[in-house]
Motif scaffolding. Sequence first.
Motif, PDB file in Angstrom:
ATOM      1  N   THR A   3      -1.016  13.077  -8.077  1.00 52.72           N
ATOM      2  CA  THR A   3      -0.043  12.794  -7.029  1.00 52.72           C
ATOM      3  C   THR A   3       0.954  11.812  -7.607  1.00 52.72           C
ATOM      4  OG1 THR A   3      -1.588  11.102  -6.256  1.00 52.72           O
ATOM      5  CG2 THR A   3      -1.565  13.175  -5.043  1.00 52.72           C
ATOM      6  N   ALA A   4       2.127  11.711  -6.977  1.00 54.30           N
ATOM      7  CA  ALA A   4       3.120  10.726  -7.413  1.00 54.30           C
ATOM      8  C   ALA A   4       2.517   9.333  -7.282  1.00 54.30           C
ATOM      9  CB  ALA A   4       4.373  10.853  -6.549  1.00 54.30           C
ATOM     10  N   PRO A   5       2.968   8.376  -8.113  1.00 57.32           N
ATOM     11  CA  PRO A   5       2.391   7.028  -8.024  1.00 57.32           C
ATOM     12  C   PRO A   5       2.466   6.476  -6.600  1.00 57.32           C
ATOM     13  CG  PRO A   5       3.872   7.192  -9.897  1.00 57.32           C
ATOM     14  CD  PRO A   5       4.006   8.476  -9.137  1.00 57.32           C
ATOM     15  N   MET A   6       1.380   5.848  -6.179  1.00 53.90           N
ATOM     16  CA  MET A   6       1.322   5.274  -4.831  1.00 53.90           C
ATOM     17  C   MET A   6       2.155   3.997  -4.809  1.00 53.90           C
ATOM     18  SD  MET A   6       0.033   5.542  -1.791  1.00 53.90           S
ATOM     19  CE  MET A   6      -0.944   7.003  -2.118  1.00 53.90           C
ATOM     20  N   PRO A   7       2.993   3.816  -3.793  1.00 54.75           N
ATOM     21  CA  PRO A   7       3.704   2.537  -3.696  1.00 54.75           C
ATOM     22  C   PRO A   7       2.695   1.385  -3.618  1.00 54.75           C
ATOM     23  CG  PRO A   7       4.395   4.050  -1.939  1.00 54.75           C
ATOM     24  CD  PRO A   7       3.261   4.701  -2.665  1.00 54.75           C
ATOM     25  N   GLU A   8       3.106   0.226  -4.047  1.00 59.32           N
ATOM     26  CA  GLU A   8       2.187  -0.926  -4.009  1.00 59.32           C
ATOM     27  C   GLU A   8       1.940  -1.387  -2.578  1.00 59.32           C
ATOM     28  OE1 GLU A   8       2.701  -4.486  -6.433  1.00 59.32           O
ATOM     29  OE2 GLU A   8       3.543  -3.158  -7.974  1.00 59.32           O
ATOM     30  N   PHE A   9       0.775  -1.939  -2.370  1.00 55.77           N
ATOM     31  CA  PHE A   9       0.442  -2.543  -1.074  1.00 55.77           C
ATOM     32  C   PHE A   9       0.501  -4.063  -1.221  1.00 55.77           C
ATOM     33  CE2 PHE A   9      -0.732   0.763   1.948  1.00 55.77           C
ATOM     34  CZ  PHE A   9      -0.576   1.871   1.138  1.00 55.77           C
ATOM     35  N   PRO A  10       0.643  -4.774  -0.094  1.00 60.08           N
ATOM     36  CA  PRO A  10       0.766  -6.235  -0.182  1.00 60.08           C
ATOM     37  C   PRO A  10      -0.444  -6.868  -0.875  1.00 60.08           C
ATOM     38  CG  PRO A  10       1.318  -5.469   2.035  1.00 60.08           C
ATOM     39  CD  PRO A  10       0.779  -4.291   1.299  1.00 60.08           C
ATOM     40  N   ASP A 377      -3.537  10.612   0.305  1.00 60.12           N
ATOM     41  CA  ASP A 377      -2.222  10.286  -0.246  1.00 60.12           C
ATOM     42  C   ASP A 377      -1.197  10.203   0.886  1.00 60.12           C
ATOM     43  OD1 ASP A 377      -0.520  10.217  -2.896  1.00 60.12           O
ATOM     44  OD2 ASP A 377       0.534  11.581  -1.542  1.00 60.12           O
ATOM     45  N   GLY A 378      -1.178  11.191   1.741  1.00 57.90           N
ATOM     46  CA  GLY A 378      -0.217  11.215   2.840  1.00 57.90           C
ATOM     47  C   GLY A 378      -0.421  10.070   3.816  1.00 57.90           C
ATOM     48  N   HIS A 379      -1.685   9.800   4.143  1.00 57.87           N
ATOM     49  CA  HIS A 379      -1.949   8.759   5.137  1.00 57.87           C
ATOM     50  C   HIS A 379      -1.698   7.360   4.583  1.00 57.87           C
ATOM     51  CE1 HIS A 379      -3.476  12.228   7.261  1.00 57.87           C
ATOM     52  NE2 HIS A 379      -3.457  11.505   8.370  1.00 57.87           N
ATOM     53  N   LEU A 380      -1.937   7.179   3.303  1.00 61.67           N
ATOM     54  CA  LEU A 380      -1.637   5.862   2.714  1.00 61.67           C
ATOM     55  C   LEU A 380      -0.130   5.631   2.652  1.00 61.67           C
ATOM     56  CD1 LEU A 380      -4.392   5.730  -0.007  1.00 61.67           C
ATOM     57  CD2 LEU A 380      -4.175   4.303   2.026  1.00 61.67           C
ATOM     58  N   ARG A 381       0.622   6.668   2.341  1.00 64.49           N
ATOM     59  CA  ARG A 381       2.089   6.524   2.364  1.00 64.49           C
ATOM     60  C   ARG A 381       2.575   6.231   3.782  1.00 64.49           C
ATOM     61  NH1 ARG A 381       3.985   8.131  -2.657  1.00 64.49           N
ATOM     62  NH2 ARG A 381       2.268   9.155  -3.758  1.00 64.49           N
ATOM     63  N   ALA A 386       4.807   2.220   7.547  1.00 64.46           N
ATOM     64  CA  ALA A 386       4.716   1.360   8.741  1.00 64.46           C
ATOM     65  C   ALA A 386       4.864  -0.107   8.348  1.00 64.46           C
ATOM     66  CB  ALA A 386       3.391   1.602   9.454  1.00 64.46           C
ATOM     67  N   ILE A 387       4.264  -0.485   7.231  1.00 70.39           N
ATOM     68  CA  ILE A 387       4.421  -1.874   6.753  1.00 70.39           C
ATOM     69  C   ILE A 387       5.911  -2.152   6.500  1.00 70.39           C
ATOM     70  CG2 ILE A 387       3.916  -3.471   4.855  1.00 70.39           C
ATOM     71  CD1 ILE A 387       1.155  -2.047   4.597  1.00 70.39           C
ATOM     72  N   ASP A 388       6.583  -1.196   5.882  1.00 68.64           N
ATOM     73  CA  ASP A 388       8.020  -1.361   5.606  1.00 68.64           C
ATOM     74  C   ASP A 388       8.817  -1.516   6.894  1.00 68.64           C
ATOM     75  OD1 ASP A 388       7.611  -1.202   2.900  1.00 68.64           O
ATOM     76  OD2 ASP A 388       8.052   0.949   2.780  1.00 68.64           O
ATOM     77  N   GLU A 389       8.298  -0.959   7.978  1.00 68.48           N
ATOM     78  CA  GLU A 389       8.987  -1.088   9.263  1.00 68.48           C
ATOM     79  C   GLU A 389       8.528  -2.319  10.045  1.00 68.48           C
ATOM     80  OE1 GLU A 389       9.863   2.591  11.476  1.00 68.48           O
ATOM     81  OE2 GLU A 389       9.000   3.607   9.746  1.00 68.48           O
ATOM     82  N   TYR A 433     -12.912  10.372  -4.943  1.00 73.40           N
ATOM     83  CA  TYR A 433     -13.462   9.037  -5.258  1.00 73.40           C
ATOM     84  C   TYR A 433     -12.757   8.481  -6.495  1.00 73.40           C
ATOM     85  CZ  TYR A 433     -17.354   5.863  -6.807  1.00 73.40           C
ATOM     86  OH  TYR A 433     -18.149   4.823  -7.235  1.00 73.40           O
ATOM     87  N   ALA A 434     -12.653   9.311  -7.537  1.00 75.86           N
ATOM     88  CA  ALA A 434     -11.986   8.849  -8.763  1.00 75.86           C
ATOM     89  C   ALA A 434     -10.495   8.624  -8.514  1.00 75.86           C
ATOM     90  CB  ALA A 434     -12.195   9.870  -9.878  1.00 75.86           C
ATOM     91  N   TRP A 435      -9.904   9.513  -7.704  1.00 77.12           N
ATOM     92  CA  TRP A 435      -8.475   9.363  -7.398  1.00 77.12           C
ATOM     93  C   TRP A 435      -8.224   8.040  -6.679  1.00 77.12           C
ATOM     94  CZ3 TRP A 435      -6.005   8.811  -2.678  1.00 77.12           C
ATOM     95  CH2 TRP A 435      -4.609   8.915  -2.690  1.00 77.12           C
ATOM     96  N   LEU A 436      -9.032   7.746  -5.672  1.00 74.58           N
ATOM     97  CA  LEU A 436      -8.826   6.511  -4.907  1.00 74.58           C
ATOM     98  C   LEU A 436      -8.989   5.282  -5.809  1.00 74.58           C
ATOM     99  CD1 LEU A 436      -8.270   5.564  -1.958  1.00 74.58           C
ATOM    100  CD2 LEU A 436     -10.738   5.262  -1.721  1.00 74.58           C
ATOM    101  N   ARG A 437      -9.987   5.332  -6.664  1.00 75.15           N
ATOM    102  CA  ARG A 437     -10.230   4.197  -7.565  1.00 75.15           C
ATOM    103  C   ARG A 437      -9.070   4.023  -8.549  1.00 75.15           C
ATOM    104  NH1 ARG A 437     -14.865   5.873 -11.075  1.00 75.15           N
ATOM    105  NH2 ARG A 437     -13.139   7.068 -11.956  1.00 75.15           N
ATOM    106  N   ASP A 438      -8.683   5.122  -9.203  1.00 73.39           N
ATOM    107  CA  ASP A 438      -7.756   5.023 -10.341  1.00 73.39           C
ATOM    108  C   ASP A 438      -6.281   5.014  -9.942  1.00 73.39           C
ATOM    109  OD1 ASP A 438     -10.044   5.150 -11.823  1.00 73.39           O
ATOM    110  OD2 ASP A 438      -9.852   7.287 -12.271  1.00 73.39           O
ATOM    111  N   ARG A 439      -5.976   5.637  -8.809  1.00 69.79           N
ATOM    112  CA  ARG A 439      -4.575   5.783  -8.445  1.00 69.79           C
ATOM    113  C   ARG A 439      -4.149   4.837  -7.330  1.00 69.79           C
ATOM    114  NH1 ARG A 439      -2.469  10.546 -10.620  1.00 69.79           N
ATOM    115  NH2 ARG A 439      -0.526   9.615  -9.941  1.00 69.79           N
ATOM    116  N   VAL A 440      -5.125   4.271  -6.624  1.00 71.32           N
ATOM    117  CA  VAL A 440      -4.766   3.454  -5.464  1.00 71.32           C
ATOM    118  C   VAL A 440      -5.319   2.028  -5.602  1.00 71.32           C
ATOM    119  CG1 VAL A 440      -4.932   3.201  -2.954  1.00 71.32           C
ATOM    120  CG2 VAL A 440      -4.701   5.486  -3.965  1.00 71.32           C
ATOM    121  N   ILE A 441      -6.640   1.926  -5.760  1.00 70.21           N
ATOM    122  CA  ILE A 441      -7.240   0.598  -5.695  1.00 70.21           C
ATOM    123  C   ILE A 441      -6.993  -0.178  -6.992  1.00 70.21           C
ATOM    124  CG2 ILE A 441      -9.420  -0.667  -5.428  1.00 70.21           C
ATOM    125  CD1 ILE A 441     -10.417   1.681  -3.702  1.00 70.21           C
TER     126      ILE A 441
END
Length: 443
Positions: A3-10, A377-381, A386-389, A433-441
């Motif tokens: 998936t495209a890189p996930m935007p950073e979270f606070p 991916d969709g729900h995290l974006r 929402a954070i941006d808003e 599981y691997a996606w969440l670890r490596d691409r998000v967390i």
Amino acid sequence: MTTAPMPEFPAGFRWGVSTSAYQIEGAVGADGRGPSIWDTFAHSPGRIADGSTGDVACDHYHRYREDVALLAGLGVSAYRFSIAWPRVQPTGAGAANPAGLDFYERLVDELLGHGVDPVATLFHWDLPQPLEDAGGWLNRDTAARFAEYADLVAARLGDRVKLWITLNEPFIHMSLGHGMGVHAPGRMLLFDAFPVAHHQLLGHGLAVSALRARSGSPVAIANNYSPVRVAGDTDADRAAGAAYDALHNRLFTDPLLGLGYPDGPGFDEGVVRAGDLDVIAAPLDVLGVNYYNPTGIRAAEPDSPLPFEIVPLEGYPRTAFDWPVAPDGLRDLLVDLRHRYGAALPPIQVTESGCAYDDVPGADGRVDDPDRIAYLDGHLRAVRAAIDEGVDVTGYFVWSLLDNWEWAEGFTKRFGLVHVDYATQRRTPKSSYAWLRDRVIKP
Ligand code: GBH
């Protein structure tokens, strides 16, 4: 799936996964646990799609160390589990059963030893059966019993649990459990189930005080929300949408945030007593938001017992549960909560978000679940948007760590980041599981 890189979270954003006791623990007779309404319900013929029960489930009670290792391997900073009231108080009243608390103490210490914050839900629908025999949540006294139970738990774990969640989805427990009879305790009271809403909220408010007296940790409740999509363009359709919104999205949250109950069917005389609304509006540190999908609503037929009709939403992909995949609904929901409640809204943590798919191991033993990756991916974006808003969202928990016992659907729906082979109890992390670890967390 990439998936495209996930935007950073606070910074400090809390990544977690969620489970609940009856869905994973098994060991229903171990160490003095008493029966809950879900034991009774699951053992009643015809209630569960595949005829299964939670007697063994994921055997987490005996395998919690392996499951905590899976959490640590995922890299989450928090784990949301629930405490089974009938382990702590086998009859729902009286002194604590020390062996029941011992289990949660072992779990909490194992989590802390791996750097994972314990987030404990006190009630995820498994009421001790003896309390049900005395009227359950239809009986005002259950609220006081719940606060006593909260006190017993906090006395043991108040120094180590990092976030308390009093109730999970009181709306679902009222509607599916007491209104429609689809969940335990299997009552079909329609709007006569309303006292269950008030007594759960009262129990929540009393439990908040009990927790604060014993623990310095923040306190939350986890409500489920479903943004309404009005299907139709008549005034009657819009009125039906507003009625459903009041019932599903506001009945619990308005009084929690100090606004009192929304207009609607209302309570019988004597249910809501002087002072109750102040107890219920005890300040919350966090609002837990469970989100799965929006709901399509139109005006009901004239002979309907309900003031609305639920209609399937067109144009969305669907999960194995046939629920629409609609990340925009999560963004809308979070933004709407902020607009609706303004300064009264505490910081939000998404305490459940996830999906069921028919995940099967391939010939190589791996479990690929690209649909779940796309879902997350969709729900995290959507959360990021929402954070941006301007919505203060401080955490996100995936439902669920493990495939588990999905209530009335038994073992037929798999929500896990980790596949469970129920015949052997073998756990296999899925590609999500691997996606969440490596691409998000830990990107
Ligand atoms: C949660 O409930 C529970 O907290 C958890 O225990 C459970 O395992 C998990 O979700 C998965 O079910 O679009 O008309 O078909 C979720 C409550 C109620 C949310 C039904 C989705 C879909 C209705 N769900 N709803 S519909």
